[in-house]
Design an enzyme around this catalytic site. Sequence first.
Site, PDB file in Angstrom:
ATOM      1  N   GLU A 529       0.828  -1.217   0.000  1.00 17.98           N
ATOM      2  CA  GLU A 529       0.000   0.000   0.000  1.00 17.98           C
ATOM      3  C   GLU A 529       0.856   1.259   0.000  1.00 17.98           C
ATOM      4  O   GLU A 529       0.573   2.229  -0.708  1.00 17.98           O
ATOM      5  CB  GLU A 529      -0.963   0.003   1.195  1.00 17.98           C
ATOM      6  N   HIS A 532       2.210   2.155  -3.354  1.00 19.85           N
ATOM      7  CA  HIS A 532       1.237   2.753  -4.285  1.00 19.85           C
ATOM      8  C   HIS A 532       1.395   4.276  -4.372  1.00 19.85           C
ATOM      9  O   HIS A 532       1.072   4.878  -5.385  1.00 19.85           O
ATOM     10  CB  HIS A 532      -0.191   2.423  -3.864  1.00 19.85           C
ATOM     11  N   GLU A 589      -0.107  -2.198  -9.609  1.00 19.20           N
ATOM     12  CA  GLU A 589      -0.147  -3.261  -8.605  1.00 19.20           C
ATOM     13  C   GLU A 589       1.151  -4.061  -8.598  1.00 19.20           C
ATOM     14  O   GLU A 589       1.629  -4.474  -7.541  1.00 19.20           O
ATOM     15  CB  GLU A 589      -1.341  -4.192  -8.863  1.00 19.20           C
ATOM     16  N   ASP A 593       3.584  -4.617  -5.528  1.00 22.42           N
ATOM     17  CA  ASP A 593       3.983  -5.935  -5.015  1.00 22.42           C
ATOM     18  C   ASP A 593       5.500  -6.035  -4.888  1.00 22.42           C
ATOM     19  O   ASP A 593       6.031  -6.523  -3.892  1.00 22.42           O
ATOM     20  CB  ASP A 593       3.473  -7.045  -5.951  1.00 22.42           C
TER      21      ASP A 593
HETATM   22 ZN   LIG Z   1      -2.698  -2.488  -4.587  1.00 27.26          ZN
END
Ligand SMILES: [Zn+2]
Length: 690
Positions: A529, A532, A589, A593
Amino acid sequence: MRITSWTLTATAVLAALSAGCRTAPVAAGPAASPTSEPAGIDPSLLDRSVSPCDDFYQFACGGWLARYTLPPDKSAYALSFTQIDDRNLEVLRAIAEQDAAGHLDPRDRYPQKVGDFWAACMDEQGVEERGLEDLHQAWAPIDAVADADALGEEIGALHRQGVYPAFRVGSEQDARNATQVIGEIAQGGLSLPDRDYYLKDDPASVAIQQAYRAYLEKMLQLAGEPAAQAGAEAEAIYGLEHTLAEAQWSRVELRDPQRTYNRVDLAGLVRLAPRFPWRRYLRSLGHPGLEAWTVTTPKALEQLDGLIASVPLETWRAYLRWRLLSGMAGERALPRAFTEARFAFLSKTFTGAKELEPRWKHCVRTTEGALGEALGQAFAVRSFGEEGKERSRALVAGIEAAMARDLDAVSWMDAGTRRAARQKLSRVVNKIGYPDRWRDYDALRVDRSSLFQSTLAAEAFEVNRDLDKIGKPLDRSEWLLAPPAVNAYYDPPLNEIVFPAGILQPPFFSVAAPDAVNFGAIGMVMGHELTHGFDDQGRQYDADGNLRDWWSPSSEQEFKRRAACVVDQFDGYTIAGGTKLNGKLTLGENIADLGGVKLALAAYRAAGRGKPPGPEVAGFTPDQAFFLGFAQAWCTASRPERERLLASVDPHSPPRFRVDGPLSNLPAFQEAFSCPAGSKMVRAERCELW
Ligand SMILES: [Zn+2]
């Protein structure tokens, strides 16, 4: 309403399919929990016939995948997510049942409303007996639409109840003035999950189009239309949706926050679509005179203008009726025949599930959708104390410190950009567990005798609450997910990371698990998170949440070069059946990751500094246990129908690649398992951003 989100798992698509209009947490299903221990590494999940250096996901999860059979009502089972979700469902069910029986807990604020909504939803016999009465009553104003002005008004009336024909509307933080809230008009109005399902002409897509048209016709017949009329209407509705799809942007195009920010006032809306009666629409929406707007896809509104003139009113009426019918069928607020027809269509095309989810599980989700923070407050009181909040805060602080060190160390940023990045990181707000201030549901009226009416009332309540924010200063205390959600998110304009109580539980996080495993599982989620904020979208927002370029040209160029490496890597993956992943759609994403697992490892190492090395876990070294803790949190069994759907619409990669993708870029992983050069888990060209 937030049109975009940056969650850990996206399942809004499936949720939107299975439950009318709202976005709810996804996973579905019974409490058939697989054999995994509550904490730590579970050796029984491993597939030791595969080398960890060849396919780590297979090594970590393959033993379980080989013997696990999905329950008939589930399209997927994620070892961590679904296990927690099933447990949360039981807790929520117990609360709702007590409320419905009149045993109101004084610690809860809205037990009566929760109990009434739950009871209305569980009353399947009552829904059956009411038959088509509610639906036909709700259709009456649509049938009365006789000109373009009335059409605009009726679209407004439906939007006001959370049914979205033609386009979507909601509130959004102003991306260029982050302290203010403006209105957002976004492309929408389709019934299939994406525009591409209408536009592609390969055999699989054509089969879905045919199945959808047959389903549409069947539903109209169930709603009382004669066969010939239902057939003609189904074709007309499909034709209109197909036309709407033609003007929409792809999901990759919608990832560009600059392009989707098109600020207009009311006069600007009128210029985009002069034939659409905006003032009447806004009045009917219950929010007349709103002046501050952004339009995500101007082309879609320009097209709407033409369609107002060219599409016969008869077709518009049929389409509006269908959108309402479709939404309420998803809520199971119509007789069982509708629910069964809908399930048959969705299972064949998108989910692969063999059986309908039991009604009680559906009702937990819809009650949560209607009264999320009321039920969530009751959940938080029972399932998550202050202690859990403190412990989670300490973990997040460790991850943030790791990111600060990382920003200081990355070689490719110049000093000015690094300073701005550090400033942005220092301003990230953490929300943990549950909100400090709970939502007020005083104005929501729940009718225990009608699920249909209660659902529309709950939707109207939520739409009104959302639109009420437009034109006002931003409230930073709001949460986009309710506390029981087994999910997490980063919000770029708010520059905040949010971890609901739902996910801060075993097996993601357990006081009984070794540090290595906790950092691998929940630590990676936290790092994900946080990253991001610095992915391909998040990096375009500054510390205050404004869409503002704070990058030097050279650092930006280097970021893009490194991001292109990730795009290429994931473009190279295919799922069963040969569908390719979309590296651009999943870029944010995948960056998260990759950064997430790296930051979690760094935080784990920092936490252990100066202490004796941690114990072996199930025969694995602490570093190996960290990577296994991460991988086993993602073990997921999934049906091919669902995998194909997600590959085309989900910004997240499938679990196998969420594990193997990042780790094959990570030297620390390769060292932990002594992987020789040339192994599949050792990429020749390593991608690295954060
Ligand atoms: Zn995410």
